[in-house]
Scaffold this motif. Sequence first.
Motif, PDB file in Angstrom:
ATOM      1  N   GLU A   6       0.843  -1.195   0.000  1.00 50.70           N
ATOM      2  CA  GLU A   6       0.000   0.000   0.000  1.00 50.70           C
ATOM      3  C   GLU A   6       0.880   1.248   0.000  1.00 50.70           C
ATOM      4  OE1 GLU A   6      -3.282   0.031  -0.164  1.00 50.70           O
ATOM      5  OE2 GLU A   6      -3.416  -2.169  -0.146  1.00 50.70           O
ATOM      6  N   TRP A   7       0.463   2.249  -0.765  1.00 50.72           N
ATOM      7  CA  TRP A   7       1.234   3.497  -0.792  1.00 50.72           C
ATOM      8  C   TRP A   7       1.382   4.068   0.616  1.00 50.72           C
ATOM      9  CZ3 TRP A   7       3.249   3.139  -5.283  1.00 50.72           C
ATOM     10  CH2 TRP A   7       2.509   2.757  -6.399  1.00 50.72           C
ATOM     11  N   SER A   8       0.349   3.898   1.435  1.00 52.58           N
ATOM     12  CA  SER A   8       0.368   4.453   2.793  1.00 52.58           C
ATOM     13  C   SER A   8       1.350   3.738   3.712  1.00 52.58           C
ATOM     14  CB  SER A   8      -1.040   4.390   3.402  1.00 52.58           C
ATOM     15  OG  SER A   8      -1.507   3.049   3.447  1.00 52.58           O
ATOM     16  N   SER A   9       1.883   2.583   3.275  1.00 54.61           N
ATOM     17  CA  SER A   9       2.838   1.837   4.097  1.00 54.61           C
ATOM     18  C   SER A   9       4.241   2.417   4.044  1.00 54.61           C
ATOM     19  CB  SER A   9       2.905   0.371   3.640  1.00 54.61           C
ATOM     20  OG  SER A   9       1.659  -0.264   3.804  1.00 54.61           O
ATOM     21  N   GLY A  10       4.527   3.237   3.023  1.00 56.97           N
ATOM     22  CA  GLY A  10       5.865   3.770   2.854  1.00 56.97           C
ATOM     23  C   GLY A  10       6.085   5.072   3.604  1.00 56.97           C
ATOM     24  N   ARG A  18       3.660  17.078  -4.705  1.00 58.95           N
ATOM     25  CA  ARG A  18       2.301  16.537  -4.702  1.00 58.95           C
ATOM     26  C   ARG A  18       2.372  15.029  -4.873  1.00 58.95           C
ATOM     27  NH1 ARG A  18      -1.356  15.486  -8.976  1.00 58.95           N
ATOM     28  NH2 ARG A  18       0.336  15.981 -10.403  1.00 58.95           N
ATOM     29  N   ALA A  19       1.520  14.309  -4.135  1.00 62.52           N
ATOM     30  CA  ALA A  19       1.361  12.869  -4.316  1.00 62.52           C
ATOM     31  C   ALA A  19      -0.114  12.550  -4.145  1.00 62.52           C
ATOM     32  CB  ALA A  19       2.202  12.083  -3.319  1.00 62.52           C
ATOM     33  N   VAL A  20      -0.766  12.096  -5.221  1.00 63.22           N
ATOM     34  CA  VAL A  20      -2.209  11.901  -5.213  1.00 63.22           C
ATOM     35  C   VAL A  20      -2.535  10.480  -5.652  1.00 63.22           C
ATOM     36  CG1 VAL A  20      -4.413  12.655  -6.167  1.00 63.22           C
ATOM     37  CG2 VAL A  20      -2.601  14.332  -5.725  1.00 63.22           C
ATOM     38  N   GLU A  21      -3.273   9.753  -4.816  1.00 65.41           N
ATOM     39  CA  GLU A  21      -3.721   8.413  -5.170  1.00 65.41           C
ATOM     40  C   GLU A  21      -5.017   8.525  -5.964  1.00 65.41           C
ATOM     41  OE1 GLU A  21      -4.494   4.052  -3.083  1.00 65.41           O
ATOM     42  OE2 GLU A  21      -3.741   5.742  -1.889  1.00 65.41           O
ATOM     43  N   ASP A  22      -5.106   7.805  -7.101  1.00 64.50           N
ATOM     44  CA  ASP A  22      -6.292   7.911  -7.944  1.00 64.50           C
ATOM     45  C   ASP A  22      -7.242   6.734  -7.708  1.00 64.50           C
ATOM     46  OD1 ASP A  22      -5.443   5.716  -9.624  1.00 64.50           O
ATOM     47  OD2 ASP A  22      -4.157   7.109 -10.718  1.00 64.50           O
ATOM     48  N   GLY A  26      -3.502   3.943  -8.533  1.00 68.06           N
ATOM     49  CA  GLY A  26      -2.188   4.475  -8.861  1.00 68.06           C
ATOM     50  C   GLY A  26      -1.834   5.662  -7.985  1.00 68.06           C
ATOM     51  N   LEU A  27      -0.576   6.043  -8.025  1.00 62.80           N
ATOM     52  CA  LEU A  27      -0.087   7.193  -7.265  1.00 62.80           C
ATOM     53  C   LEU A  27       0.663   8.117  -8.211  1.00 62.80           C
ATOM     54  CD1 LEU A  27       0.185   8.339  -4.304  1.00 62.80           C
ATOM     55  CD2 LEU A  27       2.510   7.381  -4.350  1.00 62.80           C
ATOM     56  N   SER A  28       0.166   9.338  -8.372  1.00 61.98           N
ATOM     57  CA  SER A  28       0.836  10.337  -9.208  1.00 61.98           C
ATOM     58  C   SER A  28       1.693  11.225  -8.328  1.00 61.98           C
ATOM     59  CB  SER A  28      -0.197  11.184  -9.960  1.00 61.98           C
ATOM     60  OG  SER A  28      -0.895  10.387 -10.898  1.00 61.98           O
ATOM     61  N   ARG A 180       3.210   8.742 -12.899  1.00 59.64           N
ATOM     62  CA  ARG A 180       2.151   7.900 -12.332  1.00 59.64           C
ATOM     63  C   ARG A 180       2.697   6.492 -12.093  1.00 59.64           C
ATOM     64  NH1 ARG A 180      -1.799   4.123 -13.280  1.00 59.64           N
ATOM     65  NH2 ARG A 180      -3.704   4.402 -12.033  1.00 59.64           N
ATOM     66  N   PHE A 181       2.790   6.131 -10.813  1.00 56.34           N
ATOM     67  CA  PHE A 181       3.159   4.781 -10.418  1.00 56.34           C
ATOM     68  C   PHE A 181       1.882   3.961 -10.294  1.00 56.34           C
ATOM     69  CE2 PHE A 181       6.549   7.493  -8.766  1.00 56.34           C
ATOM     70  CZ  PHE A 181       7.675   6.836  -9.239  1.00 56.34           C
ATOM     71  N   SER A 182       1.865   2.790 -10.914  1.00 57.42           N
ATOM     72  CA  SER A 182       0.649   1.983 -10.927  1.00 57.42           C
ATOM     73  C   SER A 182       0.744   0.733 -10.070  1.00 57.42           C
ATOM     74  CB  SER A 182       0.285   1.589 -12.359  1.00 57.42           C
ATOM     75  OG  SER A 182       1.377   0.954 -12.995  1.00 57.42           O
ATOM     76  N   GLY A 183       1.936   0.408  -9.565  1.00 58.65           N
ATOM     77  CA  GLY A 183       2.076  -0.767  -8.717  1.00 58.65           C
ATOM     78  C   GLY A 183       3.363  -0.750  -7.930  1.00 58.65           C
TER      79      GLY A 183
END
Length: 197
Positions: A6-10, A18-22, A26-28, A180-183
């Motif tokens: 999960e992005w929130s784990s890092g 800016r870091a926005v989860e879509d 994904g995370l931009s 955009r990171f997708s995984g």
Amino acid sequence: MVQSIEWSSGNWHQQPVRAVEDADGGLSVEPQADSDLWRHTGYGFVHDYAPALLVDFPVGSAVEVDFRLDYAEQFDQAGVLVRVDDRNWVKTGVEISDGQPQIGAVVTNEFSDWSVAPVPQWAGREVTVRVSRVADALIVRARPAGEPWQLVRLAPLDGDAPAAAGPYCCSPSRGGLTVRFSGWRQGPADATLHPPE
């Protein structure tokens, strides 16, 4: 077993603009203008400012990061950062250099060492970078979606050194880049350097 992270784990090593989860998961990420990671070699400067989302990276594990290669300005880059401290780290991924995408790695042990190879056919595609940590080394592989893994680098890393790893991006020559990171996944390290024939 490979598991999604999960992005929130890092934890961020340097906050992005800016870091926005879509909605698709994904995370931009937008790095700061003129962000970079480099130490001394060839250029005579030290830069240690690039956003990277990191989790613990023990020996025997691997980290994979997916992102879309849709950037095209000089030195724009994204991939995986493996960080021990500000003098010992490896960044690997795809960087725009000399007008085209280049797969490569910067291995830093006080001084940075950069290797690249052109991959213009990867432009506009989803790319995965995989870093495996074994007893005394990192094995770096990468591929565009649907193609076989390509060996990028075998680099030394002290097995006793605590390290963290995860997605990073930076933009040494401008502002306004968004990647955009997708995984993001973690699992067991590759068992061998070379696949069986």
